[in-house]
Design an enzyme around this catalytic site. Structure first.
Site, PDB file in Angstrom:
ATOM      1  CE1 TYR A   9      -3.898   1.570  -0.463  1.00  0.00           C
ATOM      2  CE2 TYR A   9      -3.544   2.710   1.578  1.00  0.00           C
ATOM      3  CZ  TYR A   9      -4.177   2.489   0.186  1.00  0.00           C
ATOM      4  OH  TYR A   9      -5.272   3.494   0.094  1.00  0.00           O
ATOM      5  NE  ARG A  63      -9.381  11.922  -3.063  1.00  0.00           N
ATOM      6  CZ  ARG A  63      -8.837  11.689  -2.226  1.00  0.00           C
ATOM      7  NH1 ARG A  63      -7.271  12.198  -2.095  1.00  0.00           N
ATOM      8  NH2 ARG A  63      -8.833  10.681  -1.363  1.00  0.00           N
ATOM      9  CE  LYS A  96      -6.821   2.151   1.932  1.00  0.00           C
ATOM     10  NZ  LYS A  96      -8.000   2.940   1.716  1.00  0.00           N
ATOM     11  CD  GLU A 152      -9.663   3.684  -0.879  1.00  0.00           C
ATOM     12  OE1 GLU A 152      -8.940   4.458  -0.502  1.00  0.00           O
ATOM     13  OE2 GLU A 152     -10.444   3.069   0.124  1.00  0.00           O
ATOM     14  CG  ASP A 153      -8.113   6.652  -3.613  1.00  0.00           C
ATOM     15  OD1 ASP A 153      -8.436   7.243  -2.490  1.00  0.00           O
ATOM     16  OD2 ASP A 153      -7.102   6.140  -3.889  1.00  0.00           O
ATOM     17  CG  ASP A 186     -10.265   3.895   4.424  1.00  0.00           C
ATOM     18  OD1 ASP A 186     -10.571   4.048   5.415  1.00  0.00           O
ATOM     19  OD2 ASP A 186      -9.218   3.930   3.918  1.00  0.00           O
ATOM     20  CG  ASP A 187     -10.382   8.129   0.242  1.00  0.00           C
ATOM     21  OD1 ASP A 187      -9.063   7.670   0.246  1.00  0.00           O
ATOM     22  OD2 ASP A 187     -11.213   7.454  -0.508  1.00  0.00           O
ATOM     23  CG  ASN A 219      -0.433   8.725   2.521  1.00  0.00           C
ATOM     24  OD1 ASN A 219       0.486   8.792   3.232  1.00  0.00           O
ATOM     25  ND2 ASN A 219      -1.642   8.448   3.216  1.00  0.00           N
ATOM     26  CG  ASN A 226      -1.375   2.855   7.266  1.00  0.00           C
ATOM     27  OD1 ASN A 226      -2.291   2.718   6.961  1.00  0.00           O
ATOM     28  ND2 ASN A 226      -0.269   2.486   6.860  1.00  0.00           N
TER      29      ASN A 226
END
Length: 561
Positions: free
Chosen positions: A112, A166, A184, A256-257, A279-280, A421, A465
């Site tokens: 990751y 993203r 993930k 995610e993203d 999650d973001d 990140n 994290n």
């Protein structure tokens, strides 16, 4: 020579392996979750038709893990290590997860963050041909439910899906964003014991606005601009509804993203309808909140007594800010509106405030306070005198010496979280934070950094994290059959994480536990969240186990032959 012509060398006259006696052993070795390599016993080699397909020696799983780690350490570049581990997953998944679970701290950066960022940028070039998940295209609209049947596993409990808009701090990577769901879900298994057969990575290819991808002759996704508007929403909705229809109402769906323009809107639309979280927005928020809660042991300041300043007001920043406000609300009983008044945000145009209401995106409006506008971070620190500074801006070096020194002048132990990140995007390094604060900073970052020697003391930078949170939340959802995931769950997860930090970590100025202990940490997080699911009537696995932690531990996957 008479008879049919021989097949050319290197080809096969017939492709169906069923036609070949003795192929069962070969097929076993080509099936990642069945393959043991030299771990097959002599009895298994006889029974499965493996004799002659393997050298005579046998190696136990632990010996294979050690040999794999030796080979991994010989790889010269971080990306080579990433590709090596992905190749191992394609060949022997049990060994892959054994390596990750036994050597989590060493391997996680190559599964990751930070290396997954480079892997996504180059995903089309390093694409492996063994399916690691599903690629669903906008051309598949109307067929998504039937396409799910092509995945060989039917008991899917956790899905991580992205549209690639993203990726970390790197922007639009299109279909190459698949590296994120794959990574993930590998951590779901390695860090929390969610069985790999119950995990499904998905990328939704809706095109890309990344011109470099569109111009790349080897880009593996659709070469067209991004789908938008009602057609986009319909495609996302079709996928979510297909997944729930196929796998049941308790299948956990992790956004995610997704880009800022879609992430909040999709989350708010679906979070009361299906078991989902972003999650973001929420995972990042929970791990950051856990760091703030843990910092109380070093600063003596409770979360409700802090004054927060964010550099960056995107989905990560807004998500953290909202969960912190929720935590203050729970701890004090004050209204959410009052709690938000302790939290300030700085975006690319300066301080988010009431005078800018006309130009602010919807997720910033709640934090637009009646304060004078300032245009830069140092001025904001001087004016607002925050006790906690959180970076989610992807602007490297933005926490400069003047900013850190001003934070230190106002606070005995300034809390400084540089969470962007990958590593190259961090707002400052731990060495900079410790040096400019004379060792007083309580520091955490998003990507891993090595410990810092400062005036004879070893200071350990905590890594905020998300892997401390999302695998445990996923494990809880699987264990209790959760039908929803709420802000209360994320607050509970953050509190559970904060409670796992041992004293020796606090002694090193660190507010997170060791990654080596991640499975036990995930178990504690999962137990706390699952207990809340039963308490709030949002669990479907009945009856509730008398010993919830023991039940969850019993279902955790342990890689073994």
């Amino acid at each position: 020579m008479s008879g049919a012509a021989a097949a050319p060398r290197g080809t096969s006259a017939r492709d169906d392996s069923e036609d070949y006696p003795g192929s069962r052993g070969y097929t076993t070795m080509k099936t990642p979750h069945q393959n043991k390599g030299l771990g097959f016993t002599m009895a298994e080699r006889e029974a499965l038709g493996l004799k002659g397909l393997l050298p005579p020696a046998t190696l136990r799983l632990e010996e294979q893990v050690e040999l794999t780690m030796q080979e991994l350490r010989r790889k010269s570049s971080a990306l080579d290590k990433y590709v090596f581990l992905q190749s191992l997953q394609d060949v022997n998944s049990t060994l892959y997860y054994a390596v990750l679970s036994r050597h989590t701290y060493e391997c996680m950066p190559f599964v990751y963050t930070p290396v997954v960022g480079e892997a996504c940028q180059k995903f089309s070039q390093i694409y492996r041909h063994t399916p690691q998940g599903l690629y669903l295209s906008m051309d598949d609209r109307g067929k998504l439910r039937s396409i799910l049947d092509n995945w060989p596993m039917d008991d899917i409990r956790a899905i991580v899906f992205t549209d690639g808009e993203r990726i970390l701090g790197l922007g639009d990577q299109g279909i190459d964003g698949m590296g994120i769901p794959v990574g993930k879900l590998a951590l779901y298994t390695a860090c929390a014991g969610v069985h790999p057969s119950q995990c499904l990575p998905v990328v939704l290819d809706v095109g890309t606005n990344n011109q470099a991808k569109l111009d790349d002759p080897f880009y593996i996704g659709h070469k067209r601009r991004r789908l938008t508007g009602p057609d986009y929403d319909a495609f996302i909705g079709e996928f979510i509804e297909a997944a729930v229809d196929k796998y049941g109402k308790s299948v956990m769906l992790q956004f995610e993203d997704f880009g800022n323009s879609n992430a909040f809107r999709l989350l708010y639309h679906w979070q009361e309808k299906v078991c989902c979280f972003n999650d973001d927005i929420q995972g990042t928020a929970a791990v950051a909140l856990a760091g703030v809660l843990g910092s109380t042991a070093l600063t003596g300041t409770a979360v409700e007594d802090h004054r927060f300043l964010f550099l960056g007001a995107g989905e990560a920043g807004a998500g953290i800010a909202e969960l912190i406000a929720y935590a203050i609300h729970v701890e004090t009983g004050k209204s959410m509106e009052e709690c938000r008044k302790q939290i300030f945000m700085l975006d690319s145009k300066g301080l988010v405030c009431e005078s800018r209401l006309h130009e602010l995106q919807h997720h910033k409006l709640k934090f637009a306070h009646d304060v004078e506008h300032v245009g830069d971070l140092l001025s904001a620190v001087k004016t607002l005198k925050p006790t906690v500074l959180i970076g989610v801006s992807t602007l490297p070096k933005s926490f400069n010496q003047a900013v850190i020194e001003e934070m230190s002048a106002n606070n005995k132990r300034p809390v400084i979280f540089a969470l962007s990140n990958p590593t190259s995007k961090a707002e400052c390094t731990p060495e900079e934070a410790y040096t400019w604060s004379n060792g007083a900073a309580v520091f955490a970052s998003g990507s891993p950094f090595e410990p810092v020697k400062f005036k004879g003391k070893t200071l350990v930078p905590g890594q905020g994290n998300n892997a401390y949170i999302f695998p445990g939340v996923g494990l809880a959802a699987v264990a209790c059959g959760a039908t929803r995931i709420t802000d209360l769950d994320m607050y509970i997860a953050a509190k559970a994480l904060a409670k796992t930090v041992p004293q020796d970590r606090f002694d090193a100025s660190c507010v997170y536990p060791k990654l080596e202990d991640i499975r036990e940490v995930s178990l504690k997080v999962a137990t706390a969240v699952a207990a809340n699911k039963y308490a709030t009537g949002q669990a479907s696995v009945m009856p509730e186990p008398k010993d919830l932690e023991a039940h969850i531990r019993s279902i955790m996957y342990e890689p073994r032959y």
